[in-house]
Design a protein around this motif. Structure first.
Motif, PDB file in Angstrom:
ATOM      1  N   LEU A  27     -10.588  -5.160  -2.771  1.00 37.91           N
ATOM      2  CA  LEU A  27     -10.620  -4.145  -2.042  1.00 37.91           C
ATOM      3  C   LEU A  27     -11.782  -3.089  -2.071  1.00 37.91           C
TER       4      LEU A  27
ATOM      5  N   LEU B  82     -12.339   0.411  -0.578  1.00 39.39           N
ATOM      6  CA  LEU B  82     -11.365   1.738  -0.508  1.00 39.39           C
ATOM      7  C   LEU B  82     -12.282   3.179  -0.593  1.00 39.39           C
TER       8      LEU B  82
ATOM      9  N   VAL C 113      -2.728   2.046   1.422  1.00 37.27           N
ATOM     10  CA  VAL C 113      -3.653   0.842   1.536  1.00 37.27           C
ATOM     11  C   VAL C 113      -2.684  -0.450   2.138  1.00 37.27           C
TER      12      VAL C 113
ATOM     13  N   ALA D 274      -2.275  -2.575  -3.863  1.00 36.70           N
ATOM     14  CA  ALA D 274      -3.715  -3.074  -3.979  1.00 36.70           C
ATOM     15  C   ALA D 274      -3.973  -3.992  -5.159  1.00 36.70           C
TER      16      ALA D 274
ATOM     17  N   LEU E 213     -12.628  -0.838   3.982  1.00 43.59           N
ATOM     18  CA  LEU E 213     -11.492  -1.548   3.371  1.00 43.59           C
ATOM     19  C   LEU E 213     -11.507  -2.463   2.487  1.00 43.59           C
TER      20      LEU E 213
ATOM     21  N   HIS F 199      -6.439  10.664   0.690  1.00 43.54           N
ATOM     22  CA  HIS F 199      -7.336  10.169   1.683  1.00 43.54           C
ATOM     23  C   HIS F 199      -8.479  11.306   1.974  1.00 43.54           C
TER      24      HIS F 199
ATOM     25  N   ARG G 290      -6.435   6.243  -1.491  1.00 40.79           N
ATOM     26  CA  ARG G 290      -5.778   5.485  -2.812  1.00 40.79           C
ATOM     27  C   ARG G 290      -4.387   5.386  -2.462  1.00 40.79           C
ATOM     28  N   GLY G 291      -3.696   4.200  -2.565  1.00 40.93           N
ATOM     29  CA  GLY G 291      -2.149   4.175  -2.440  1.00 40.93           C
ATOM     30  C   GLY G 291      -1.599   4.759  -3.530  1.00 40.93           C
TER      31      GLY G 291
ATOM     32  N   ASP H  31       2.818   2.682   1.489  1.00 40.69           N
ATOM     33  CA  ASP H  31       1.548   2.705   0.830  1.00 40.69           C
ATOM     34  C   ASP H  31       0.557   2.643   1.750  1.00 40.69           C
TER      35      ASP H  31
ATOM     36  N   HIS I 222      -8.642  -1.970  11.827  1.00 40.54           N
ATOM     37  CA  HIS I 222      -9.550  -1.318  11.017  1.00 40.54           C
ATOM     38  C   HIS I 222     -10.716  -0.602  11.775  1.00 40.54           C
TER      39      HIS I 222
END
Length: 460
Positions: free
Chosen positions: A376, A378, A276, A357, A382, A228, A351-352, A274, A211
């Motif tokens: 989360l 995001l 996320v 998520a 994270l 992203h 966003r996935g 994904d 992270h």
């Protein structure tokens, strides 16, 4: 970028240290000096010896538990022609399909079956990782053991009346027990420049990501589905071996929400890789290794202290200053990471594309105000509340008492102190208050014990 590597078996010679006599003291002091050096690190062989005895210890993890049930005919794995035992294994281990991430670099023992057109799929939950390759010979598995860290298994992709998970005897440790994993057996997420064949650019820079990693260093050799904004990563993109990596095209793989044209997603359990899920995977892989390192370091310190105390006729239970510093170091490293002190600040929301998520967040019990460490954010970071959800895991709860006590006391001090110091200034007052309230509501045993210790009372 490899998360799972070669599972081939090997025969390892296990040794034990003798109880020292007076004539052994000088040799032990020399050995201890090497261990106490701040830059010294365990090698893959150290934990194969006393006191860890990695390969000689029985295991307690999801795979060993599942195998016992299979052997007792209390659990069965259903075979499918298309994916072998994969769907049944995921169900038995409670691993969601939405966790799927796809790796197209040739960084697995099943290298011949992997390419950008046929990536390897990895699935995971809080403590187990499963990798599947199209037409592969085996499933590759890492299951986190509360005492031993990552334990490596394979399951043959051949129909059997009573399938058997085979524990690796050392070959996996070549890639999964080195400086990239903090010299303990465990998962690792690597990002690297990858050619159209899937071959990594050997000699080019690679990145072990978590992270704290800049977005621009993440996911080389992975497919990534999700948005992203203005940030760029290395996923979804290849670069020929004869081109310099400085010419890497960060734009072409950005903000993809579908993999159409890159792979046939019908061959997989999910059409997603994904974004996320990848971010959670990075965080927890490093967190797992820090927990394991704390286990191994404390067990090793205790082992050597017992030897020295007997050899030097010191009181039973005596702990040297060197030992205290070693435990304090791993405890502080774990604390900083679990509180996201060095986390990369997102420049754009992410966003996935799957249900990951939502499903991940729903696994955590909520407090009375509807909060959980699994929620989360995001947008800037994270997680909404900056404390790792793995503090609620069995491995964390079973940390050796010296390091667990120190982590718990330091955590309570950081959360209760108005000015926690420059190292923890990133945590806002609201962040610290919320994390404390969530832990107070869930009351894990280690947290309750710390709250009763006068050394961890708040400093107003």
């Amino acid at each position: 970028m490899a998360l799972l590597a070669s599972p081939l078996a090997s025969n390892d010679v296990l040794m034990t240290y003798p109880v020292p006599t007076t004539r052994h003291v000088v040799m032990l002091l020399l050995a201890w000096g090497a261990w106490s050096c701040p830059v010294a690190a365990q090698t893959s062989k150290d934990f194969e010896l006393a006191p860890i005895n990695y390969h000689n210890q029985s295991t307690t993890n999801r795979i060993s538990t599942l195998q016992r049930l299979i052997d007792l005919d209390k659990s069965k794995l259903t075979w499918t022609d298309r994916h072998g035992y994969l769907p049944a294994v995921l169900t038995a281990l409670d691993i969601p399909v939405s966790s799927q991430v796809l790796v197209f670099s040739k960084t697995s023992v099943q290298v011949r079956q992997i390419s950008p057109r046929r990536p390897r799929a990895i699935y995971f939950n809080d403590d187990t990782y499963v990798a599947w390759v199209q037409q592969g010979d085996m499933l590759e598995i890492i299951s986190m053991d509360p005492q031993l860290g990552g334990v490596f298994y394979t399951l043959a992709q051949a129909q059997s009346k009573q399938p058997q998970f085979q524990r690796d005897r050392g070959q996996c440790l070549l890639c999964h027990a080195n400086r990239r994993t903090r010299d303990v057996p465990g998962p690792v997420v690597r990002s690297l420049y990858t050619a159209p064949s899937g071959q990594p650019h050997f000699g080019a820079r690679t990145f072990v990501t978590d992270h704290s990693s800049p977005f621009s260093e993440r996911w080389g050799g992975y497919y990534v589905t999700g948005t992203h904004g203005s940030m760029r990563h290395m996923g979804n993109t290849v670069i020929p071996l004869d081109q310099p990596t400085r010419d890497f095209d960060y734009q072409s793989g950005a903000n993809l929400t579908r993999l159409d044209g890159l792979i046939d997603t019908d061959d997989y359990l999910s059409p997603h890789s994904d974004l996320v899920a990848l971010m959670v995977l990075e965080h927890q892989a490093r967190m797992h290794n820090l927990i394991t390192q704390a286990h191994f370091e404390t067990d090793t310190v205790d082992h050597y202290d017992r030897l020295y105390n007997k050899a030097l006729d010191r009181p039973k239970g005596y702990r040297s200053e060197v030992s205290k510093r070693r435990i304090a170091r791993v405890a502080e490293n774990l604390l900083r990471y679990m509180l996201f002190i060095d986390e990369f600040t997102l420049k754009s929301p992410v966003r996935g594309t799957s249900k990951f998520a939502e499903e991940f967040s729903s696994r955590g019990p909520l407090d009375k105000q509807g909060r959980s460490l699994r929620q989360l954010d995001l947008r800037r970071r994270l997680f909404r509340h900056p404390c790792s959800f793995l503090v609620e895991s069995p491995a964390f709860a079973r940390l050796p008492k010296p390091v667990l006590t120190l982590v718990a006391e330091r955590l309570r001090t950081v959360l209760n102190t108005r000015m926690p110091g420059e190292d923890y200034a990133r945590l806002s007052g609201d962040d610290r208050k919320t994390v404390q309230e969530i832990l107070d509501a869930k009351r894990p045993a280690w947290w309750v014990t710390a709250s009763e210790n006068p050394r961890s009372k708040s400093k107003k």
